[in-house]
Design a protein around this motif. Structure first.
Motif, mmCIF file in Angstrom:
data_model
loop_
_atom_site.group_PDB
_atom_site.id
_atom_site.type_symbol
_atom_site.label_atom_id
_atom_site.label_comp_id
_atom_site.label_asym_id
_atom_site.label_seq_id
_atom_site.Cartn_x
_atom_site.Cartn_y
_atom_site.Cartn_z
ATOM 1 N N THR A 196 114.191 20.483 32.912
ATOM 2 C CA THR A 196 112.800 20.926 32.768
ATOM 3 C C THR A 196 112.352 20.869 31.310
ATOM 4 O O THR A 196 111.298 20.317 30.986
ATOM 5 C CB THR A 196 112.633 22.355 33.303
ATOM 6 O OG1 THR A 196 112.974 22.381 34.692
ATOM 7 C CG2 THR A 196 111.190 22.829 33.150
ATOM 8 N N ASP A 197 113.165 21.419 30.415
ATOM 9 C CA ASP A 197 112.804 21.431 28.998
ATOM 10 C C ASP A 197 112.880 20.041 28.378
ATOM 11 O O ASP A 197 112.100 19.709 27.479
ATOM 12 C CB ASP A 197 113.727 22.386 28.235
ATOM 13 C CG ASP A 197 113.469 23.841 28.585
ATOM 14 O OD1 ASP A 197 112.446 24.127 29.244
ATOM 15 O OD2 ASP A 197 114.290 24.700 28.203
ATOM 16 N N HIS B 137 124.606 20.908 35.017
ATOM 17 C CA HIS B 137 123.918 22.096 34.507
ATOM 18 C C HIS B 137 122.946 21.805 33.365
ATOM 19 O O HIS B 137 122.496 22.721 32.682
ATOM 20 C CB HIS B 137 124.932 23.161 34.060
ATOM 21 C CG HIS B 137 125.910 22.703 33.019
ATOM 22 N ND1 HIS B 137 125.542 22.403 31.730
ATOM 23 C CD2 HIS B 137 127.249 22.486 33.082
ATOM 24 C CE1 HIS B 137 126.609 22.051 31.034
ATOM 25 N NE2 HIS B 137 127.666 22.074 31.838
ATOM 26 N N THR B 138 122.594 20.553 33.135
ATOM 27 C CA THR B 138 121.622 20.230 32.096
ATOM 28 C C THR B 138 120.234 20.739 32.485
ATOM 29 O O THR B 138 119.801 20.579 33.628
ATOM 30 C CB THR B 138 121.558 18.706 31.866
ATOM 31 O OG1 THR B 138 122.857 18.234 31.476
ATOM 32 C CG2 THR B 138 120.559 18.352 30.781
ATOM 33 N N ASN B 139 119.540 21.346 31.522
ATOM 34 C CA ASN B 139 118.188 21.867 31.749
ATOM 35 C C ASN B 139 117.185 20.717 31.598
ATOM 36 O O ASN B 139 116.692 20.450 30.508
ATOM 37 C CB ASN B 139 117.879 22.981 30.758
ATOM 38 C CG ASN B 139 116.527 23.634 31.015
ATOM 39 O OD1 ASN B 139 115.674 23.078 31.696
ATOM 40 N ND2 ASN B 139 116.327 24.822 30.466
#
Length: 272
Positions: free
Chosen positions: A230-231, A226-228
């Motif tokens: 994109t950012d 679940h690591t974002n």
């Protein structure tokens, strides 16, 4: 340009760890090349475990670079750390890492100090352990500089070390060393545990980052947690990071699928 990298471990004692490929080195390199990786990160039992001429031939054959070499075998096999209370063991640790630096430098690859940093053990004051770590990193950083490579120091999460866990701490620590040749490894798995915001930490301490480990929140390949990302990818671009994003992740569900998932994720976030 941010470049892709995949890990190859050749140390049986760490086979349960977060490394993508475990097979014969050439077989693994062939698979990495077929998938389009730019480089490999190599974990070997020792600096003399692979003949440099053989590795040179294989890197050229598969058009791959050597991004970095790991030193973890020094702890796993030999029980060596830079913060051991025994001075002789600290000396042996430095000697082991020096050999790994020399090996990697032949290919322009830095050595990574992760588990070999050790811990503050009972009976030792934290300040003293950090002094030992600083002494070791300074010696090793100067040695690496003389051979044309940086030294990479990795803040680990609290369950793996009680020394330095966050990029902020790591930056302050390496900035106080008597060498400017030590950079930090930003491992997304460790950061997911320790950092309040991965992108903001990358932006704040980006000038200290010399290598990135690419893994999701559960240490599976990126895209399976679940690591974002994109950012995080945006933050790496903002700091003008030009190094490797290396898959140090569990080979889930198997090495081939893990490698495929990694390169697809890399292309999604960095090739656009």
């Amino acid at each position: 340009m941010i470049k892709s990298c995949v890990t190859i471990a050749l140390v049986p004692e760490i086979k349960t760890g977060p490394w993508i490929f475990w097979e014969n080195m050439e077989t693994s390199m062939a698979k990495a090349a077929d998938l389009g990786f730019d480089a490999i990160e190599l974990f070997t039992p020792s600096a003399d475990a692979i003949e440099p001429e053989i590795l040179t031939t294989l890197l050229q054959k598969y058009n791959l670079a050597l991004a970095a070499v790991g030193t973890g075998a020094g702890k796993v096999i030999k029980g060596l750390t830079l913060t051991d209370p025994n001075q002789e063991i600290r000396k042996q640790s430095i000697s082991f890492i020096i050999d790994m630096i020399s090996f990697g430098a032949q290919f322009g690859a830095p050595a990574i100090i992760g588990s070999m940093q050790g811990n503050v053990v009972p009976g030792v004051e934290r300040e003293r352990a950090l002094e030992w770590l600083a002494e070791g990193l300074t010696i090793l950083g100067i040695y690496a500089e003389a051979r044309g490579v940086t030294l990479i120091y990795e803040p680990l999460n609290r369950y793996e070390t009680n020394l330095i866990n966050r990029l902020e701490e790591g930056t302050a620590f390496i900035n106080a060393l008597a060498t400017i040749n030590v950079k930090l490894l930003a491992d997304l798995f460790h950061m997911n545990i320790e950092e309040a915001s991965l992108p903001e930490s990358i932006r704040a301490y980006g000038t200290s980052i010399g290598h990135v480990h690419f893994a999701d929140s559960n240490r599976r390949p990126v895209g399976l947690g679940h690591t974002n990302i994109t950012d995080i990818a945006a933050a790496l671009r903002e700091i003008n990071y030009q190094g490797y994003v290396s898959a140090e992740a569990f080979p889930w569900p198997n090495p081939d699928e893990a490698a495929k998932q990694t390169i697809e994720s890399f292309k999604q976030y960095f090739n656009n």
